[in-house]
Write a protein that holds these residues in place. Structure first.
Motif, PDB file in Angstrom:
ATOM      1  N   ARG A   1      12.622   3.194  -2.643  1.00  0.00           N
ATOM      2  CA  ARG A   1      11.424   2.051  -3.570  1.00  0.00           C
ATOM      3  C   ARG A   1      10.362   1.011  -2.797  1.00  0.00           C
ATOM      4  NH1 ARG A   1      11.849   2.094  -9.411  1.00  0.00           N
ATOM      5  NH2 ARG A   1      14.339   2.542  -9.664  1.00  0.00           N
ATOM      6  N   LEU A   2       8.915   2.325  -2.657  1.00  0.00           N
ATOM      7  CA  LEU A   2       8.949   2.070  -0.980  1.00  0.00           C
ATOM      8  C   LEU A   2       6.691   0.927  -1.761  1.00  0.00           C
ATOM      9  CD1 LEU A   2       8.457   5.613   0.315  1.00  0.00           C
ATOM     10  CD2 LEU A   2      10.127   3.470   0.895  1.00  0.00           C
ATOM     11  N   ASN A   3       6.872  -0.219  -1.294  1.00  0.00           N
ATOM     12  CA  ASN A   3       5.873  -1.158  -1.535  1.00  0.00           C
ATOM     13  C   ASN A   3       4.955  -1.644  -1.087  1.00  0.00           C
ATOM     14  OD1 ASN A   3       6.586  -1.003  -5.059  1.00  0.00           O
ATOM     15  ND2 ASN A   3       8.396  -1.610  -3.688  1.00  0.00           N
ATOM     16  N   ASN A   4       3.962  -1.304  -0.375  1.00  0.00           N
ATOM     17  CA  ASN A   4       3.154  -2.003  -0.110  1.00  0.00           C
ATOM     18  C   ASN A   4       3.249  -1.836   1.691  1.00  0.00           C
ATOM     19  OD1 ASN A   4       0.488  -3.431   1.095  1.00  0.00           O
ATOM     20  ND2 ASN A   4       2.081  -5.197   1.945  1.00  0.00           N
ATOM     21  N   ILE A   5       3.292   0.255   1.106  1.00  0.00           N
ATOM     22  CA  ILE A   5       3.604   0.459   2.829  1.00  0.00           C
ATOM     23  C   ILE A   5       2.862   1.551   3.046  1.00  0.00           C
ATOM     24  CG2 ILE A   5       5.223   2.270   3.720  1.00  0.00           C
ATOM     25  CD1 ILE A   5       6.699   0.304   2.962  1.00  0.00           C
ATOM     26  N   GLU A   6       2.001   1.609   4.460  1.00  0.00           N
ATOM     27  CA  GLU A   6       1.075   1.561   4.846  1.00  0.00           C
ATOM     28  C   GLU A   6       1.282   3.172   5.687  1.00  0.00           C
ATOM     29  OE1 GLU A   6      -1.340   1.103   8.372  1.00  0.00           O
ATOM     30  OE2 GLU A   6      -1.948  -0.489   7.038  1.00  0.00           O
ATOM     31  N   ILE A   7       1.048   4.576   5.805  1.00  0.00           N
ATOM     32  CA  ILE A   7       1.167   5.403   5.793  1.00  0.00           C
ATOM     33  C   ILE A   7       0.393   6.649   6.712  1.00  0.00           C
ATOM     34  CG2 ILE A   7       2.739   7.349   5.646  1.00  0.00           C
ATOM     35  CD1 ILE A   7       4.161   6.254   3.587  1.00  0.00           C
ATOM     36  N   LYS A   8      -0.168   6.529   8.271  1.00  0.00           N
ATOM     37  CA  LYS A   8      -1.064   7.243   8.884  1.00  0.00           C
ATOM     38  C   LYS A   8      -0.953   7.833   9.810  1.00  0.00           C
ATOM     39  CE  LYS A   8      -2.479   2.607  11.448  1.00  0.00           C
ATOM     40  NZ  LYS A   8      -3.364   2.156  11.926  1.00  0.00           N
ATOM     41  N   THR A   9      -1.652   8.846   9.726  1.00  0.00           N
ATOM     42  CA  THR A   9      -1.228   9.924  11.325  1.00  0.00           C
ATOM     43  C   THR A   9      -0.248  10.215  10.729  1.00  0.00           C
ATOM     44  OG1 THR A   9      -0.631   8.093  12.933  1.00  0.00           O
ATOM     45  CG2 THR A   9      -2.885   8.866  12.447  1.00  0.00           C
ATOM     46  N   THR A  10       0.249  10.875   9.478  1.00  0.00           N
ATOM     47  CA  THR A  10       1.421  11.648  10.041  1.00  0.00           C
ATOM     48  C   THR A  10       1.256  13.557   9.555  1.00  0.00           C
ATOM     49  OG1 THR A  10       1.684  10.975   7.434  1.00  0.00           O
ATOM     50  CG2 THR A  10       2.647   9.912   9.272  1.00  0.00           C
ATOM     51  N   THR A  11       1.751  14.552   9.337  1.00  0.00           N
ATOM     52  CA  THR A  11       2.048  15.125   9.385  1.00  0.00           C
ATOM     53  C   THR A  11       1.460  15.311   7.459  1.00  0.00           C
ATOM     54  OG1 THR A  11       1.767  16.851  11.025  1.00  0.00           O
ATOM     55  CG2 THR A  11       2.225  17.960   9.709  1.00  0.00           C
ATOM     56  N   VAL A  12       3.343  14.847   7.299  1.00  0.00           N
ATOM     57  CA  VAL A  12       3.477  14.841   5.662  1.00  0.00           C
ATOM     58  C   VAL A  12       3.751  13.387   5.404  1.00  0.00           C
ATOM     59  CG1 VAL A  12       4.794  15.203   3.869  1.00  0.00           C
ATOM     60  CG2 VAL A  12       4.167  17.070   5.886  1.00  0.00           C
TER      61      VAL A  12
ATOM     62  N   GLU B   1       9.414  -3.016   1.722  1.00  0.00           N
ATOM     63  CA  GLU B   1       8.177  -3.211   1.711  1.00  0.00           C
ATOM     64  C   GLU B   1       7.609  -3.627   3.027  1.00  0.00           C
ATOM     65  OE1 GLU B   1       9.712  -5.712  -2.877  1.00  0.00           O
ATOM     66  OE2 GLU B   1      10.546  -6.139  -1.126  1.00  0.00           O
ATOM     67  N   ASP B   2       6.298  -3.807   2.688  1.00  0.00           N
ATOM     68  CA  ASP B   2       5.700  -4.291   3.089  1.00  0.00           C
ATOM     69  C   ASP B   2       5.376  -3.922   5.285  1.00  0.00           C
ATOM     70  OD1 ASP B   2       4.325  -6.244   1.214  1.00  0.00           O
ATOM     71  OD2 ASP B   2       6.315  -7.444   2.132  1.00  0.00           O
ATOM     72  N   SER B   3       6.160  -2.387   5.490  1.00  0.00           N
ATOM     73  CA  SER B   3       5.942  -2.156   6.576  1.00  0.00           C
ATOM     74  C   SER B   3       5.112  -0.705   6.586  1.00  0.00           C
ATOM     75  CB  SER B   3       7.053  -0.660   6.248  1.00  0.00           C
ATOM     76  OG  SER B   3       8.067  -2.158   5.953  1.00  0.00           O
ATOM     77  N   LYS B   4       4.783  -0.451   7.847  1.00  0.00           N
ATOM     78  CA  LYS B   4       4.176   0.611   8.279  1.00  0.00           C
ATOM     79  C   LYS B   4       5.063   2.052   9.183  1.00  0.00           C
ATOM     80  CE  LYS B   4       0.499  -3.141   9.640  1.00  0.00           C
ATOM     81  NZ  LYS B   4      -0.439  -3.249  10.733  1.00  0.00           N
ATOM     82  N   ILE B   5       4.172   2.856   9.006  1.00  0.00           N
ATOM     83  CA  ILE B   5       4.493   3.992   9.343  1.00  0.00           C
ATOM     84  C   ILE B   5       3.660   5.074   9.890  1.00  0.00           C
ATOM     85  CG2 ILE B   5       6.141   5.946   9.785  1.00  0.00           C
ATOM     86  CD1 ILE B   5       7.735   5.310   6.894  1.00  0.00           C
ATOM     87  N   SER B   6       3.693   5.435  10.930  1.00  0.00           N
ATOM     88  CA  SER B   6       2.702   5.740  12.103  1.00  0.00           C
ATOM     89  C   SER B   6       3.036   6.769  12.910  1.00  0.00           C
ATOM     90  CB  SER B   6       1.424   4.893  12.592  1.00  0.00           C
ATOM     91  OG  SER B   6       1.779   4.040  13.531  1.00  0.00           O
TER      92      SER B   6
END
Length: 275
Positions: free
Chosen positions: A248-259, A222-227
């Motif tokens: 189970r992923l909630n409030n996850i920001e995923i950006k600048t990833t290939t997939v 929860e409440d995490s970022k992946i970039s």
């Protein structure tokens, strides 16, 4: 203090060090404790464990407990320049190795590890607060069949070879909170062999895979970022005898990833409540 030979603590004894203690280890020097360890420094005057000569390594810190789980404390301790303990064919391939113990690690820095794991915790109970691991040859923190929590930590420049993970769980349960993981050769967090992980406020960047979950494991994040990753979250089955994983992923920001998210056959990922 110059430690020229192994420093071995028998069962029933406690090895103590206080603020400002500096232990410099020769190439064959290491700590092997069958008893308790109480290393308590301060923020201003930490305890320092390091090789005697620059650009050299020492054989690390090993705590071997028993079924009673003796409790050890490392607080405000800096550990640098460790490599595998190899003594007459007995090998521990971790700079800091903890087995069957109850361990408190508070404000610990492990830098420049030159073997498989900077720290490996096996069959133990752990409470880790404010840990920093950087400049490792392979993995940062490897947790096997242990239970505990990690609150506050920075993992940077993890792995000089393929397969290096910042944190690797096998058969373990853990709560993770407020971790910064960046510059990892392979996976930021690897979760396998029926592990159960609850992660909150995790920031992962500049790595191959943000989070990998496999083999009957369960993840709530929860409440995490992946970039800046090839793959943000990956679920797959490696050892079929453990079954399929669920994330189970909630409030996850995923950006600048290939997939962003990749789910293998028979695995389950819920992203913001959507399968």
């Amino acid at each position: 203090w110059l430690v020229k030979s192994p420093l071995i603590v028998p069962p029933g004894y406690t090895l103590k060090a206080t603020k400002g203690t500096v232990l410099e280890f020769a190439n064959d020097g290491y700590i092997l404790s069958h008893g308790q360890v109480s290393f308590i420094g301060t923020l201003e005057n930490p305890i320092i464990l390091k090789p005697h000569k620059n650009n050299k390594f020492w054989k690390g810190f090993t705590i071997l407990g028993n079924s009673e789980y003796p409790k050890s404390i490392l607080k405000n301790v800096n550990i640098t320049g460790t490599t595998a303990l190899d003594h007459r064919g007995w090998i521990v391939d971790a700079g800091t190795f903890i087995y069957q113990a109850e361990i408190l690690l508070d404000n610990i820095k492990i830098i420049n590890n030159n073997c498989e794991d900077a720290i490996n915790i096996v069959g133990s109970k752990y409470n880790i607060q404010n840990i920093e691991i950087k400049d490792t040859m392979i993995d940062g923190l490897d947790v096997d069949f242990s239970d505990g929590k990690i609150f506050g930590g920075v993992f940077t420049n993890i792995g000089q070879v393929e397969g290096a993970d910042a944190i690797d769980f096998s058969g373990s349960s853990s709560e993770l909170e407020e971790l910064l993981i960046s510059g990892v050769y392979d996976k930021g967090i690897s979760i396998g062999e029926k592990s159960n992980i609850h992660a909150n406020n995790i920031n992962l960047s500049n790595l191959s895979i943000g989070v990998a979950i496999k083999d009957g494991s369960s993840l709530i994040m929860e409440d995490s970022k992946i970039s800046d990753a090839d793959t943000g979250v990956l679920a797959f089955i490696k050892k079929r005898e453990y079954g399929a994983p669920t994330a189970r992923l909630n409030n996850i920001e995923i950006k600048t990833t290939t997939v962003n998210v990749r789910s293998d056959i028979d695995t389950t990922i819920f992203l913001e409540g959507i399968l």
